[in-house]
Enzyme design. Structure first.
Site, short mmCIF file in Angstrom:
data_model
loop_
_atom_site.label_atom_id
_atom_site.label_comp_id
_atom_site.label_asym_id
_atom_site.label_seq_id
_atom_site.Cartn_x
_atom_site.Cartn_y
_atom_site.Cartn_z
N SER A 156 14.74 27.10 15.42
CA SER A 156 14.97 26.36 16.66
C SER A 156 13.92 26.75 17.71
O SER A 156 12.74 26.50 17.51
CB SER A 156 16.40 26.58 17.15
N HIS B 3 15.36 20.39 15.13
CA HIS B 3 16.56 19.55 15.24
C HIS B 3 16.12 18.07 15.20
O HIS B 3 16.64 17.23 15.93
CB HIS B 3 17.32 19.83 16.53
N GLU C 66 17.42 19.96 10.84
CA GLU C 66 18.27 21.15 10.79
C GLU C 66 18.51 21.57 9.34
O GLU C 66 18.48 20.76 8.41
CB GLU C 66 19.61 20.85 11.48
#
Length: 283
Positions: free
Chosen positions: A132, A174, A201
């Protein structure tokens, strides 16, 4: 072994990776970092909950068999001079950046002694990974923030300096889940960089020198602007839609590869995608 012969390895994760089941991506990181002899440090600069997040990764990495795992929590730039932290990094075979806010990572760590030490270990063969926010900081220029599910416009993305482990590209995470194609294209035009990687993800790109392998349950969207023929960035205002012509798009799931130098996709059987198309046409 000289520095030039060390493989440079990154594991760049699109976020929300599996931590409870087979842990395919985190398992690959531990394997590359030395397996049962891995010495892993967890960098929690991105998160406001360093202890909770760090301990969660400790449990996963220890369950997967890593020999030594410890947290390095840096809340301020002064912490980035810690002799204890620098010693731990000097012995690490794997360095893992957690998720959170990528701007926190760069504001606390960039151009510090810890930053220099991590780059030194990377050059010496330690595996660098991030999820992330920890993925966003891998290029030399990163997406700091931006609007998702938006038409490409110059105003929707804010760029800033990254940590520079994979220069010349842009990474977004994401990706499918938050509809970020528009902001990735905008970031490429604003930079400009040649390649953009949108990582879903529970999906990662494992980088070894010039070759990337896709790992996980989703896909990686690669936008290649190297042969694009036109964009209107110099003609529009910040809130007006971008046009771009001639860019290439690759969508690659688990097991596929991509060569950074040739900018070509490689199929699961090892055949370069362009050659496979030529073969099918010949048949």
């Amino acid at each position: 072994m000289t520095e030039a012969t060390h493989k440079r390895q990154l594991v760049i994760i699109g976020g929300a990776e599996d931590k409870e089941g087979d842990c395919v991506i985190l398992r690959e990181f531990v394997r590359r970092a030395g397996g049962t002899k891995a010495n892993i440090v967890i960098m929690t600069a991105a998160t406001e909950l360093p202890r909770e997040v760090g301990e969660n990764y400790i449990r996963v990495f220890e369950r997967l068999g890593a020999e030594h795992v410890r947290i390095i929590d840096t809340e301020t730039r002064e912490d980035a001079r810690s002799s204890t932290a620098l010693e731990a990094i000097s012995k690490a075979t794997g360095i893992f950046f957690t998720g959170g806010d990528q701007a926190r990572i760069t504001s606390i760590l960039k151009d510090t002694e810890i930053d220099a030490a991590i780059h030194q270990r990377y050059a010496e063969g330690a595996v660098i990974a991030g999820t992330s926010a920890g993925a966003a900081v891998m290029p030399d220029k990163m997406i700091v923030e931006g609007d998702s599910q938006s038409t490409p416009k110059m105003e929707i993305v804010e760029m800033g300096p990254g940590l520079g482990f994979l220069p010349g590209v842009v990474i977004d995470q994401h990706f499918l889940q938050r509809g970020r194609l528009g902001r990735l294209i905008t970031a490429l035009v604003r930079e400009p960089a040649v390649l953009g990687f949108g990582i879903d993800e529970n999906t990662a790109i494992a980088v070894t020198d010039d070759q990337i392998e896709i790992i996980g349950e989703g896909s990686v969207t690669i936008v290649d602007e190297s042969d694009s023929t036109y964009n209107n960035a110099s003609e529009i205002l910040r809130d007006e839609p971008l046009a771009i012509c001639g860019a290439k798009l690759h969508i690659l799931p688990h097991g596929y590869k991509f060569n950074l130098k040739t900018r070509q996709a490689i199929l699961t059987n090892g055949v370069v995608a362009s050659e496979a198309m030529n073969q099918s046409v010949a048949v």
